[in-house]
Design a protein around this motif. Structure first.
Motif, PDB file in Angstrom:
ATOM      1  N   PHE A  10       0.898  -1.164  -0.552  1.00  0.00           N
ATOM      2  CA  PHE A  10      -0.157  -0.374  -0.147  1.00  0.00           C
ATOM      3  C   PHE A  10       1.140   1.359  -0.412  1.00  0.00           C
ATOM      4  N   SER A  11       2.022   1.216   1.449  1.00  0.00           N
ATOM      5  CA  SER A  11       3.116   2.358   0.632  1.00  0.00           C
ATOM      6  C   SER A  11       2.927   2.373  -0.735  1.00  0.00           C
ATOM      7  N   LYS A  12       3.816   1.466  -1.345  1.00  0.00           N
ATOM      8  CA  LYS A  12       4.016   1.762  -2.792  1.00  0.00           C
ATOM      9  C   LYS A  12       3.243   2.221  -4.067  1.00  0.00           C
ATOM     10  N   LEU A  13       1.776   1.728  -2.900  1.00  0.00           N
ATOM     11  CA  LEU A  13       0.647   2.021  -3.430  1.00  0.00           C
ATOM     12  C   LEU A  13       0.421   3.871  -3.684  1.00  0.00           C
ATOM     13  N   GLY A  14       0.986   4.429  -3.010  1.00  0.00           N
ATOM     14  CA  GLY A  14       1.074   5.739  -2.319  1.00  0.00           C
ATOM     15  C   GLY A  14       2.003   6.509  -3.463  1.00  0.00           C
ATOM     16  N   LEU A  15       3.175   5.307  -3.595  1.00  0.00           N
ATOM     17  CA  LEU A  15       4.243   6.307  -4.520  1.00  0.00           C
ATOM     18  C   LEU A  15       3.472   6.433  -5.950  1.00  0.00           C
ATOM     19  N   PHE A  16       3.020   5.200  -6.499  1.00  0.00           N
ATOM     20  CA  PHE A  16       2.339   5.199  -7.513  1.00  0.00           C
ATOM     21  C   PHE A  16       1.757   6.711  -7.261  1.00  0.00           C
ATOM     22  N   LEU A  17       0.315   7.170  -6.502  1.00  0.00           N
ATOM     23  CA  LEU A  17      -0.534   7.959  -6.656  1.00  0.00           C
ATOM     24  C   LEU A  17       0.567   9.807  -6.567  1.00  0.00           C
ATOM     25  N   ASN A  18       1.361   9.082  -6.027  1.00  0.00           N
ATOM     26  CA  ASN A  18       2.454  10.644  -5.647  1.00  0.00           C
ATOM     27  C   ASN A  18       3.517  10.921  -7.348  1.00  0.00           C
ATOM     28  N   ASP A  19       3.720   9.596  -7.641  1.00  0.00           N
ATOM     29  CA  ASP A  19       4.469   9.865  -9.372  1.00  0.00           C
ATOM     30  C   ASP A  19       3.429  10.167 -10.393  1.00  0.00           C
ATOM     31  N   PHE A  20       1.890   9.685 -10.622  1.00  0.00           N
ATOM     32  CA  PHE A  20       1.209  10.354 -11.364  1.00  0.00           C
ATOM     33  C   PHE A  20       1.094  11.725 -11.154  1.00  0.00           C
ATOM     34  N   LEU A  21       0.554  12.543  -9.564  1.00  0.00           N
ATOM     35  CA  LEU A  21       0.264  14.137  -9.581  1.00  0.00           C
ATOM     36  C   LEU A  21       1.242  14.112  -9.638  1.00  0.00           C
ATOM     37  N   SER A  22       2.452  14.348 -10.003  1.00  0.00           N
ATOM     38  CA  SER A  22       3.788  14.605  -9.556  1.00  0.00           C
ATOM     39  C   SER A  22       4.333  14.417 -11.315  1.00  0.00           C
ATOM     40  N   ASN A  23       3.591  13.754 -12.002  1.00  0.00           N
ATOM     41  CA  ASN A  23       4.231  12.923 -13.388  1.00  0.00           C
ATOM     42  C   ASN A  23       5.851  12.787 -13.234  1.00  0.00           C
ATOM     43  N   THR A  24       6.200  11.952 -13.119  1.00  0.00           N
ATOM     44  CA  THR A  24       7.207  11.346 -12.349  1.00  0.00           C
ATOM     45  C   THR A  24       7.206  10.096 -12.263  1.00  0.00           C
ATOM     46  N   THR A  25       8.608   9.182 -12.386  1.00  0.00           N
ATOM     47  CA  THR A  25       8.464   8.000 -12.229  1.00  0.00           C
ATOM     48  C   THR A  25       9.553   7.206 -10.818  1.00  0.00           C
ATOM     49  N   LYS A  26       9.224   7.196 -10.002  1.00  0.00           N
ATOM     50  CA  LYS A  26      10.308   6.380  -8.316  1.00  0.00           C
ATOM     51  C   LYS A  26      10.662   5.270  -8.619  1.00  0.00           C
ATOM     52  N   SER A  27      11.845   5.033  -8.643  1.00  0.00           N
ATOM     53  CA  SER A  27      12.798   3.996  -9.540  1.00  0.00           C
ATOM     54  C   SER A  27      12.346   2.672  -7.775  1.00  0.00           C
ATOM     55  N   GLU A  28      11.828   3.447  -7.066  1.00  0.00           N
ATOM     56  CA  GLU A  28      10.751   2.174  -5.700  1.00  0.00           C
ATOM     57  C   GLU A  28       9.455   1.904  -6.603  1.00  0.00           C
ATOM     58  N   LEU A  29       8.911   2.035  -6.931  1.00  0.00           N
ATOM     59  CA  LEU A  29       8.101   1.091  -7.773  1.00  0.00           C
ATOM     60  C   LEU A  29       8.323  -0.337  -8.463  1.00  0.00           C
ATOM     61  N   ALA A  30      10.018   0.162  -8.739  1.00  0.00           N
ATOM     62  CA  ALA A  30       9.885  -1.069  -9.515  1.00  0.00           C
ATOM     63  C   ALA A  30       8.870  -1.753  -9.611  1.00  0.00           C
ATOM     64  N   LEU A  31       8.030  -1.458 -10.791  1.00  0.00           N
ATOM     65  CA  LEU A  31       6.995  -1.531 -12.262  1.00  0.00           C
ATOM     66  C   LEU A  31       7.441  -1.285 -13.053  1.00  0.00           C
ATOM     67  N   ALA A  32       7.101  -1.962 -14.527  1.00  0.00           N
ATOM     68  CA  ALA A  32       8.301  -2.021 -16.080  1.00  0.00           C
ATOM     69  C   ALA A  32       7.198  -0.903 -16.341  1.00  0.00           C
ATOM     70  N   ASP A  33       5.915  -1.352 -15.894  1.00  0.00           N
ATOM     71  CA  ASP A  33       4.545  -0.621 -17.286  1.00  0.00           C
ATOM     72  C   ASP A  33       4.228   0.673 -16.307  1.00  0.00           C
ATOM     73  N   THR A  34       5.321   1.750 -15.557  1.00  0.00           N
ATOM     74  CA  THR A  34       4.757   2.689 -14.907  1.00  0.00           C
ATOM     75  C   THR A  34       3.622   3.609 -15.328  1.00  0.00           C
ATOM     76  N   GLN A  35       4.835   4.270 -16.397  1.00  0.00           N
ATOM     77  CA  GLN A  35       4.233   5.009 -17.301  1.00  0.00           C
ATOM     78  C   GLN A  35       2.990   4.620 -17.650  1.00  0.00           C
ATOM     79  N   SER A  36       3.159   3.288 -18.328  1.00  0.00           N
ATOM     80  CA  SER A  36       1.342   3.201 -19.277  1.00  0.00           C
ATOM     81  C   SER A  36       0.344   3.023 -18.545  1.00  0.00           C
TER      82      SER A  36
END
Length: 353
Positions: A10-36
């Motif tokens: 869930f903390s990584k889901l928080g990172l996803f939301l933060n990335d989305f709102l700031s239009n960035t990608t954080k390596s901590e997510l370790a998701l290959a399709d984050t941008q998609s």
């Protein structure tokens, strides 16, 4: 999957939301399709706005921002540290019937069920049926072990062990009858109130505007009733509300304002009006959109007794130095993880079913 794994997900889901709102990608997510996923999420939000005009882009961003700030490893650990989680807890299937008055209003129940180690069977409101399923998709991409623990349904609820249901006072009676044989939490209508003394600063009154107008006042934590001294003058209050005059540009809000004002005027009810907010003296706690009820008091001590007597109708009290359970001005729509709806501890309930 243990508690730490669930918290991490869930903390990584928080990172996803933060990335989305700031239009960035954080390596901590370790998701290959984050941008998609971010692109897909943007389309989901656009569709949500088209299907529900109350879900404006601004309010969607508010809701997402709130959860991005809340879903951190620190806050999740602090929240869960006050409970004893049994590592041998038998996972139950918990049906959650969600409201749709605010974006992601059912997310706290979704989070609570899964963080407790149970599976969630979610029945979404037709007003908010897109955002949570997509976030569930992201969550399972982050932690695949969640995949078999999340199900959404549009049909009749079947095969479940407990229920958490949110609805109106009328639907609550139905829920209580229908789910009487299952462990349950049934939530009813509640509203927030604010207690003013006349000594509030301009800044405090402006913050009160957030408590009244955020999400168009449609939340159970939205201030719908003011308690003011017998000789209170509303001039300062209305001046502080001026920042929200643009609400009238939203057609659904404007329609509600025009309708409610017309009804009161035709009924010869005395009202106060500033062109976008109607104040009406009324004993009820729940006011229509674009209207705030008010009631005058003579004694703060008697008012405290009155509010304590009616606590089953009050979600929170916005005030300064009035009540031990009060919420600061501007904070009504920013609940902590431990601020449970209707005062019922969801986690404690889930850990004993």
């Amino acid at each position: 999957m243990d508690l730490n794994q669930r918290i991490t997900a869930f903390s990584k889901l928080g990172l996803f939301l933060n990335d989305f709102l700031s239009n960035t990608t954080k390596s901590e997510l370790a998701l290959a399709d984050t941008q998609s996923l971010q692109l897909q999420f943007a389309e989901v939000l656009k569709t949500a706005t088209r299907e529900n005009a109350w879900f404006t882009p601004e309010h969607l961003q508010m809701a997402l921002s709130s959860w991005s700030e809340t879903l951190t490893e620190t806050s999740l650990k602090n929240w869960t540290s006050t409970y004893t989680f049994d590592t041998n807890l038998e996972s139950k299937r918990v049906a959650v019937i969600m409201a749709g008055n605010l974006p992601l209003v059912g997310f706290h129940d979704f989070l609570s069920v899964l963080i407790s180690g149970h599976s969630v069977l979610a029945k979404l409101s037709s007003d908010d049926k897109l955002i949570l399923p997509f976030l569930a998709k992201v969550l399972t991409a982050i932690e695949p072990l969640f995949e078999n623990r999340i199900e959404f349904t549009e049909g009749k609820l079947t095969t479940f062990d407990a229920v958490v249901a949110t609805g109106s006072n009328n639907t609550a009676r139905y829920f209580e009858y229908y789910f009487k044989t299952k462990p349950h939490i049934i939530r009813k209508n509640r509203n927030a109130v604010a207690v003013l003394t006349g000594n509030e600063s301009k800044e405090e009154l402006e913050l009160l505007g957030d408590d009244i107008f955020r999400y168009f006042g449609m939340g159970c934590r939205s201030v719908s009733k003011l308690f003011v001294p017998k000789d209170y003058n509303f001039d300062s209050f209305y001046k502080a509300m001026f920042n929200y005059k643009d609400l009238l540009n939203h057609h659904k809000y404007a329609n509600n304002y025009d309708y409610n004002k017309a009804v009161y005027l035709m009924s010869l009810f005395p009202i106060l009006d500033n062109g976008f907010l109607v104040l009406k003296e009324d004993e009820s706690f729940s006011s229509p959109i674009s209207v705030v009820f008010y009631e005058r008091y003579e004694s703060l001590d008697k008012l405290k007794e009155y509010l304590d007597k009616h606590e089953d109708q009050i979600q929170c009290i916005v005030a300064s130095g009035f009540h031990q359970k009060e919420v600061d001005f501007g904070q009504a729509q920013k609940p902590k993880l431990s601020d449970y709806a209707d005062g019922v501890d969801t986690i404690a309930f889930l850990l004993k079913i």
